[in-house]
Design an enzyme around this catalytic site. Structure first.
Site: not given
Lengths: 383, 344
Positions: A125-126, A128, A160, A243, A367-368
């Site tokens: 995955q790209g 961030s 990842s 996801e 989670n925030e």
């Protein structure tokens, strides 16, 4: 309402159970975040595919079995029960695959889906970048069109599986004048292209589960654009939905961890305090609650209902549960919990899982961020 | 596997919700409190006319014969609106007893009247003056008692909607109409049903408590903006929403298991109640906090719902009892744990 499995669902369960019993390697594979382990897992993907078990939820026309969500949950239960190898291509199978089916051209589907199914293409995955984490719209890596190519420059991070993967998918700024979530495009990039440098990043367990990817005038054919130019943001949101939602984190893995925790607890019960008991109990209750919720959600989806921001509720719930379960297991193991190579009581896998459980509340949207989504989009609180 | 509600179930629930919305308002509840008469006879008759009270009563007794999943949805709404009348008890306790025991059915002639049910998990009688008969559940015996012959001591509940009476048999046959023996399995069945009932009330209450808080945080301004725009407030309420979400499916499965006499019905009910307790505690605590000092006043309606939760958390299975039960059960069933056994 009819809660329980039909005869055909039971038959399906027997079928997958039989196949897994025959085919799951007796000796666990090495971690897929090592070079050797990665290739072992690629072989496993091929093996799964040979039994037509790799892309079970994909429609038959794309080489899948066209399973509905309930059958998929059964598949996952059997998969975890059999302790089958982790899915090295989960970025492909569960995230990019469904996105391609929805937004990809026929040519793209033909090129990528079957290579994904056989494990020939393992995906990373790209999303961030150093300056774009939770604030993904701050993406600065550019992909400017020049003739029939996109020229990519910039840097992705926390990618990842990128250390050993073949391809990456992600968002790139294709409109130089654009800001924030406008002007982004969803592009598929081969990691062996000239100008790509992958720098693996060792994770908490010391293995390179993710990597930085540097793009230095990387040329990519325009046919690797998914959906329309500048439409990347909404496509990415759909991918993130897959996801967070039930495609990536089926309940079985948490239920299996909870059962393992209960066994560990009962074995050592005489020496343990009440607070440990209540955490063990809560772990089991919450793993069951998650499973029941997902079965209800799956039923609702099959009946034609949609799920949107609701998937954020589950993401917070399972990631906190996973951490609590591993924390409790280590508290039971006590002084032996730090011994990374001890096989007895599965110490090695508890400590490894414990490290990984710290990442759950962070990846796929912290989670925030999920709680902001819940508050703003489900509860209607102001931004 | 079809874990969805039928259209009929949703229609019935929504119609009932409409009734509650206009007929069970905080003002009306408060006026019952002020008159010291939380049980409103007129409303009880309306609930009867709507078919709510007889919803799960067998058709041969004039009921609608609906399943307990439907009942569960109705009771969840009773929780949401903090209905003071014990319609939930009527459905999940006395109707169940009538449906399952021909002896009891024969003794209760007027099945639309409130029948109080006592058990060690909920030993006090609700609304003694409104019931003609009581059913007292022992460990394995059931006694049916004529209420007019019962003398008891009124107890003050922290929830003024609960008019409680504690009675002690002065002699073993005061008011006694009949005692049925060898009723262990029926008694257990009703206790399980009480767990599901109280869990449904708690889930409904939790939803309401959270709704009140989100509405308040949109309205209340500090530092020039609604306090609901502050992340600290958002995250408290989001956490409550998560707990509530993950109490629901567990509850509906428990109602389904009860209705279908699943051998694991008690385990499922205990799970449902514990999840509902967690949800209600989180919703109550965080919603009160989001209200600031206003939440701590008698004037704000929030406490009408929060205090109801305090009671229903404890009756029909409290945390300690449920946790012990589940832990023992899990130790016995250890080989049968894991995801492939969820729906056995």
């Amino acid at each position: 309402m009819k809660i329980g499995f039909s005869d055909s669902q039971k038959k399906f369960r027997d079928e997958i159970r039989g196949w897994l019993e025959k085919n799951v390697p007796k000796i666990p594979l090495k971690s897929f975040d090592t070079k050797e382990g990665f290739e072992e897992h690629r072989e496993w993907e091929k093996k799964l595919n040979s039994g037509n078990w790799s892309m079970v939820t994909w429609p038959k026309q794309y080489g899948g079995r066209g399973l509905n969500l309930i059958e998929w949950l059964i598949f996952e239960e059997e998969y975890y029960r059999a302790k089958a190898p982790a899915r090295v291509n989960q970025n492909g199978v569960f995230l990019l695959g469904p996105t391609l089916m929805e937004y990809g051209s026929d040519k793209q589907k033909e090129k990528f889906l079957s290579a994904m199914a056989t494990g020939e293409h393992i995906w990373s995955q790209g999303w961030s970048e150093p300056g774009a984490g939770s604030d993904m719209a701050a993406i600065r890596t550019t992909a400017f069109k020049k003739g029939d190519k996109y020229i990519i420059n910039g840097q992705k991070t926390w990618s990842s599986r990128a250390a050993f993967a073949d391809w990456t998918f992600g968002l790139f700024r294709s409109d130089p004048e654009s800001e924030r979530h406008r002007g982004l495009s969803f592009i598929l990039v081969p990691l062996d292209a000239e100008g790509v440098t992958v720098r693996p990043i060792p994770q908490l367990d010391g293995e390179p589960g993710f990597a930085e990817i540097y793009f230095d005038d990387v040329e990519v054919d325009v046919s690797n654009l998914l959906g329309g130019e500048g439409k990347g943001w909404s496509i990415a949101m759909a991918t993130a939905g897959f996801e967070r939602g039930l495609m990536l984190r089926s309940p079985a893995r948490f239920q299996e961890t909870a059962s393992k925790l209960l066994s560990l607890y009962f074995k050592n019960k005489d020496n343990l305090s009440g607070s440990i008991e209540s955490k063990v109990l809560q772990s089991w209750l919450r793993a069951e609650a998650y499973a029941l919720n997902i079965y209800q959600t799956a039923s609702n989806l099959m009946a034609g209902k949609k799920i949107g921001p609701e998937s954020s509720l589950g993401k917070v719930f399972w990631s906190e549960l996973d951490h609590q379960m591993h924390q409790t297991a280590l508290d039971i193991l006590g002084v032996s919990s730090e011994l990374e190579e001890v096989v007895a009581d599965d110490v090695a896998s508890w400590i490894k899982g414990y490290m990984f459980s710290y990442s759950g509340p962070i990846y796929a949207g912290t989670n925030e961020i999920q709680k902001n989504i819940i508050a703003e989009r489900l509860l209607g609180m102001p931004r | 596997m079809n874990f969805t509600f039928s259209e009929d179930q949703e229609i019935f629930r929504d119609a009932f919700k409409k009734y509650l919305e206009s007929n069970v308002t905080p003002e009306k509840i408060r006026s019952g409190w002020e008159d010291n008469m939380p049980f409103n006879q007129a409303r009880w008759h309306e609930l009867e006319e709507l078919g709510i009270l007889q919803s799960n009563l067998d058709e041969k007794y004039g009921g609608l014969g609906l399943d307990l999943v439907t009942s569960c949805l109705l009771v969840e709404e009773m929780g949401y609106y903090a209905l003071p009348e014990p319609a939930a008890e009527q459905i999940f306790l006395s109707n169940l007893l009538i449906n399952k025991s021909i002896d009891i059915a024969e003794l209760i002639e007027e099945k639309n009247q409130f029948i109080g049910v006592t058990h060690s998990l909920s030993p006090n009688i609700l609304f003694l003056d409104n019931s003609s008969k009581q059913i007292n559940l022992g460990e394995d015996s059931i006694s049916i008692v004529s209420s007019k012959d019962i003398n008891g001591k009124k107890l003050k509940s922290s929830d003024p909607s609960r008019d409680l009476t504690n009675f002690i048999f002065e002699n073993s046959d005061s008011g006694l109409l009949q005692t049925l023996n060898d009723q262990k399995s029926l008694v257990n069945n009703v206790a399980t049903s009480g767990m599901v009932m109280s869990a449904a009330i708690l889930v409904g209450l939790s939803r309401k408590i959270l709704d009140l808080a989100t509405a308040y945080t949109l309205d209340r301004k500090q530092f020039g903006k609604p306090i609901g725009s502050f992340q600290a407030v958002k995250h408290m309420l989001a956490q409550a929403a998560i707990e509530i979400e993950f109490s629901k499916a567990t509850l509906y499965r428990a109602a389904y298991s009860l209705d279908n006499d699943n051998p694991l019905q008690k385990l499922h009910a205990a799970q449902a109640k514990l999840q509902a307790i967690d949800a209600c505690e989180m919703a109550s605590r965080n919603s009160m906090q989001a209200h600031g000092a206003m939440g701590y006043t008698w004037e704000m309606d929030l406490h009408i719902f929060i205090r109801r939760g305090w009671s229903y958390k404890q009756v029909w299975g409290n945390k300690s009892l449920l946790e012990n039960y589940i832990m023992n059960q899990l130790e016995k069933d250890l080989p049968k744990l894991g995801s492939t056994y969820t729906f056995l």
